[in-house]
Design an enzyme around this catalytic site. Structure first.
Site, PDB file in Angstrom:
ATOM      1  N   LYS A 253     -20.704  -4.759 -23.967  1.00 24.00           N
ATOM      2  CA  LYS A 253     -21.804  -5.403 -24.700  1.00 24.00           C
ATOM      3  C   LYS A 253     -23.020  -5.591 -23.804  1.00 24.00           C
ATOM      4  O   LYS A 253     -24.157  -5.339 -24.216  1.00 24.00           O
ATOM      5  CB  LYS A 253     -21.345  -6.742 -25.271  1.00 24.00           C
ATOM      6  CG  LYS A 253     -20.360  -6.603 -26.409  1.00 24.00           C
ATOM      7  CD  LYS A 253     -19.852  -7.959 -26.867  1.00 24.00           C
ATOM      8  CE  LYS A 253     -18.767  -7.814 -27.918  1.00 24.00           C
ATOM      9  NZ  LYS A 253     -18.201  -9.107 -28.322  1.00 24.00           N
TER      10      LYS A 253
ATOM     11  N   ASN B 210     -15.526  -4.186 -28.262  1.00 27.83           N
ATOM     12  CA  ASN B 210     -15.456  -5.647 -28.159  1.00 27.83           C
ATOM     13  C   ASN B 210     -15.378  -6.148 -26.719  1.00 27.83           C
ATOM     14  O   ASN B 210     -15.251  -7.337 -26.477  1.00 27.83           O
ATOM     15  CB  ASN B 210     -14.292  -6.203 -28.985  1.00 27.83           C
ATOM     16  CG  ASN B 210     -12.945  -5.723 -28.498  1.00 27.83           C
ATOM     17  OD1 ASN B 210     -12.858  -4.750 -27.754  1.00 27.83           O
ATOM     18  ND2 ASN B 210     -11.891  -6.388 -28.919  1.00 27.83           N
ATOM     19  N   CYS B 211     -15.496  -5.265 -25.753  1.00 27.39           N
ATOM     20  CA  CYS B 211     -15.473  -5.614 -24.324  1.00 27.39           C
ATOM     21  C   CYS B 211     -16.818  -6.263 -23.945  1.00 27.39           C
ATOM     22  O   CYS B 211     -17.883  -5.721 -24.246  1.00 27.39           O
ATOM     23  CB  CYS B 211     -15.235  -4.349 -23.503  1.00 27.39           C
ATOM     24  SG  CYS B 211     -15.456  -4.554 -21.733  1.00 27.39           S
ATOM     25  N   ASP B 212     -16.763  -7.410 -23.270  1.00 23.63           N
ATOM     26  CA  ASP B 212     -17.981  -8.115 -22.879  1.00 23.63           C
ATOM     27  C   ASP B 212     -18.863  -7.287 -21.946  1.00 23.63           C
ATOM     28  O   ASP B 212     -20.088  -7.312 -22.060  1.00 23.63           O
ATOM     29  CB  ASP B 212     -17.644  -9.448 -22.211  1.00 23.63           C
ATOM     30  CG  ASP B 212     -17.122 -10.475 -23.198  1.00 23.63           C
ATOM     31  OD1 ASP B 212     -17.369 -10.331 -24.418  1.00 23.63           O
ATOM     32  OD2 ASP B 212     -16.451 -11.431 -22.755  1.00 23.63           O
TER      33      ASP B 212
END
Length: 108
Positions: free
Chosen positions: A13, A8-10
């Site tokens: 991504k 879920n880390c930007d």
């Protein structure tokens, strides 16, 4: 090629999107689902050093005591994998940390 991080880390991504867009095959390993073993973390430290590996802007780091901040250890990092700057990309003998399109351009 292996990418280590948290799904879920930007930044993860963005890195995954870049690699997928360029049809670069990689295995993603989520620290939370598959905790790092000591030897893998030690190889990161040996190659990058603690200063490059630790994310000093993370909430986890900011919540450490001053003593812990000045004495980052394998044990502390294994217990708190979010201390690790993301992503960590392992390509053969090379290990890099963080993401930018420029830094990943040599993979294309």
């Amino acid at each position: 090629m292996k990418m280590y991080g948290i799904k879920n880390c930007d930044t993860i991504k963005k890195a995954r999107k870049f690699l997928n867009a360029h049809n670069i095959k990689f295995e993603f390993i989520d620290f939370r689902d598959q905790p790092l073993d000591e030897s893998t973390l030690q190889s990161f430290v040996n190659t990058l050093g603690w200063d490059s590996l630790i994310n000093k802007r993370s909430t986890t780091y900011r919540n450490l005591t001053d003593t812990q901040k000045h004495n980052i250890t394998l044990e502390l990092t294994l217990k708190n994998p979010t201390l690790i700057k993301r992503p960590v990309l392992v390509t053969g003998a090379s290990i890099r940390v963080g993401f930018s399109e420029k830094s990943y351009s040599d993979l294309i």
